[in-house]
Design a protein around this motif. Sequence first.
Motif, PDB file in Angstrom:
ATOM      1  N   ASP A  53      -4.614  11.568  -3.908  1.00 12.17           N
ATOM      2  CA  ASP A  53      -3.488  10.914  -4.555  1.00 12.17           C
ATOM      3  C   ASP A  53      -2.242  11.084  -3.686  1.00 12.17           C
ATOM      4  N   LEU A  54      -1.118  10.632  -4.177  1.00 18.51           N
ATOM      5  CA  LEU A  54       0.122  10.665  -3.396  1.00 18.51           C
ATOM      6  C   LEU A  54       0.991  11.884  -3.718  1.00 18.51           C
ATOM      7  N   THR A  55       0.365  12.944  -4.218  1.00 19.77           N
ATOM      8  CA  THR A  55       1.087  14.178  -4.496  1.00 19.77           C
ATOM      9  C   THR A  55       1.804  14.655  -3.233  1.00 19.77           C
ATOM     10  N   GLY A  56       3.085  14.983  -3.363  1.00 20.18           N
ATOM     11  CA  GLY A  56       3.860  15.462  -2.227  1.00 20.18           C
ATOM     12  C   GLY A  56       4.546  14.365  -1.439  1.00 20.18           C
ATOM     13  N   PHE A  57       4.373  13.119  -1.861  1.00 20.70           N
ATOM     14  CA  PHE A  57       4.986  11.981  -1.178  1.00 20.70           C
ATOM     15  C   PHE A  57       5.900  11.217  -2.120  1.00 20.70           C
ATOM     16  N   LYS A  58       6.854  10.495  -1.547  1.00 24.90           N
ATOM     17  CA  LYS A  58       7.730   9.608  -2.310  1.00 24.90           C
ATOM     18  C   LYS A  58       7.929   8.339  -1.502  1.00 24.90           C
ATOM     19  N   GLN A  59       8.116   7.238  -2.211  1.00 26.57           N
ATOM     20  CA  GLN A  59       8.349   5.963  -1.534  1.00 26.57           C
ATOM     21  C   GLN A  59       9.841   5.749  -1.375  1.00 26.57           C
ATOM     22  N   LEU A  60      10.227   5.288  -0.190  1.00 26.44           N
ATOM     23  CA  LEU A  60      11.623   4.996   0.105  1.00 26.44           C
ATOM     24  C   LEU A  60      11.760   3.537   0.524  1.00 26.44           C
ATOM     25  N   ASN A  61      12.872   2.930   0.135  1.00 25.38           N
ATOM     26  CA  ASN A  61      13.187   1.532   0.448  1.00 25.38           C
ATOM     27  C   ASN A  61      12.122   0.614  -0.132  1.00 25.38           C
ATOM     28  N   GLY A  62      12.066  -0.628   0.226  1.00 20.59           N
ATOM     29  CA  GLY A  62      11.098  -1.631  -0.210  1.00 20.59           C
ATOM     30  C   GLY A  62      10.225  -1.330  -1.407  1.00 20.59           C
ATOM     31  N   GLU A  63       9.429  -2.314  -1.795  1.00 20.47           N
ATOM     32  CA  GLU A  63       8.566  -2.197  -2.968  1.00 20.47           C
ATOM     33  C   GLU A  63       7.094  -2.418  -2.637  1.00 20.47           C
ATOM     34  N   ALA A  64       6.722  -2.226  -1.382  1.00 20.26           N
ATOM     35  CA  ALA A  64       5.309  -2.370  -1.015  1.00 20.26           C
ATOM     36  C   ALA A  64       4.485  -1.331  -1.762  1.00 20.26           C
ATOM     37  N   PRO A  65       3.374  -1.748  -2.339  1.00 14.68           N
ATOM     38  CA  PRO A  65       2.544  -0.774  -3.062  1.00 14.68           C
ATOM     39  C   PRO A  65       1.745   0.113  -2.115  1.00 14.68           C
ATOM     40  N   TYR A  66       1.621   1.368  -2.486  1.00 18.31           N
ATOM     41  CA  TYR A  66       0.798   2.338  -1.767  1.00 18.31           C
ATOM     42  C   TYR A  66      -0.227   2.888  -2.744  1.00 18.31           C
ATOM     43  N   ARG A  67      -1.406   3.197  -2.227  1.00 18.76           N
ATOM     44  CA  ARG A  67      -2.467   3.762  -3.063  1.00 18.76           C
ATOM     45  C   ARG A  67      -3.406   4.568  -2.164  1.00 18.76           C
ATOM     46  N   VAL A  68      -4.267   5.341  -2.794  1.00 18.41           N
ATOM     47  CA  VAL A  68      -5.302   6.062  -2.065  1.00 18.41           C
ATOM     48  C   VAL A  68      -6.618   5.382  -2.395  1.00 18.41           C
ATOM     49  N   GLU A  69      -7.341   5.004  -1.348  1.00 16.96           N
ATOM     50  CA  GLU A  69      -8.597   4.287  -1.515  1.00 16.96           C
ATOM     51  C   GLU A  69      -9.627   4.891  -0.564  1.00 16.96           C
ATOM     52  N   ASP A  70     -10.719   5.364  -1.109  1.00 15.20           N
ATOM     53  CA  ASP A  70     -11.783   5.969  -0.289  1.00 15.20           C
ATOM     54  C   ASP A  70     -11.240   7.068   0.618  1.00 15.20           C
ATOM     55  N   GLY A  71     -10.320   7.881   0.099  1.00 16.87           N
ATOM     56  CA  GLY A  71      -9.756   8.989   0.868  1.00 16.87           C
ATOM     57  C   GLY A  71      -8.717   8.582   1.881  1.00 16.87           C
ATOM     58  N   CYS A  72      -8.307   7.308   1.854  1.00 23.34           N
ATOM     59  CA  CYS A  72      -7.326   6.803   2.817  1.00 23.34           C
ATOM     60  C   CYS A  72      -6.047   6.389   2.111  1.00 23.34           C
ATOM     61  N   LEU A  73      -4.941   6.564   2.785  1.00 30.62           N
ATOM     62  CA  LEU A  73      -3.645   6.101   2.297  1.00 30.62           C
ATOM     63  C   LEU A  73      -3.512   4.648   2.708  1.00 30.62           C
ATOM     64  N   VAL A  74      -3.342   3.756   1.717  1.00 29.82           N
ATOM     65  CA  VAL A  74      -3.284   2.318   1.978  1.00 29.82           C
ATOM     66  C   VAL A  74      -1.946   1.779   1.489  1.00 29.82           C
ATOM     67  N   GLY A  75      -1.252   1.084   2.377  1.00 28.33           N
ATOM     68  CA  GLY A  75      -0.013   0.409   2.030  1.00 28.33           C
ATOM     69  C   GLY A  75      -0.179  -1.078   2.265  1.00 28.33           C
ATOM     70  N   THR A  76       0.391  -1.899   1.385  1.00 27.09           N
ATOM     71  CA  THR A  76       0.272  -3.350   1.499  1.00 27.09           C
ATOM     72  C   THR A  76       1.654  -3.957   1.656  1.00 27.09           C
TER      73      THR A  76
END
Length: 112
Positions: free
Chosen positions: A32-55
Amino acid sequence: MKTSLKLAALSLALLCSCQSNDGWQKLFNGKDLTGFKQLNGEAPYRVEDGCLVGTSVTGQPNSFMATEQEYGDFILEFEALCDPALNSGVQFRSESRPDYQNGRVHGYSDGK
């Protein structure tokens, strides 16, 4: 156009000199994104198959996934898979301050 940037969890070995048995701490847990925060823009981030994915999102400013904690010395190792048409990359030692363009992530900082 939506394009994803995928950072492999095993390769995203963001390590810093912190307190642990071997002296290093992994920053990304691959779950998951524990320990992270999103800054600026509204691009979605997620964890998928153990990977950090941003769109990417058309018409949005750059989005950044940043650690909540600041770190000193570190080793950064990662792999990134992204569309060559994207303006994408990794920034480190950057800042986001309310007194600079409403918190816009910017430039290299010496950590002071």
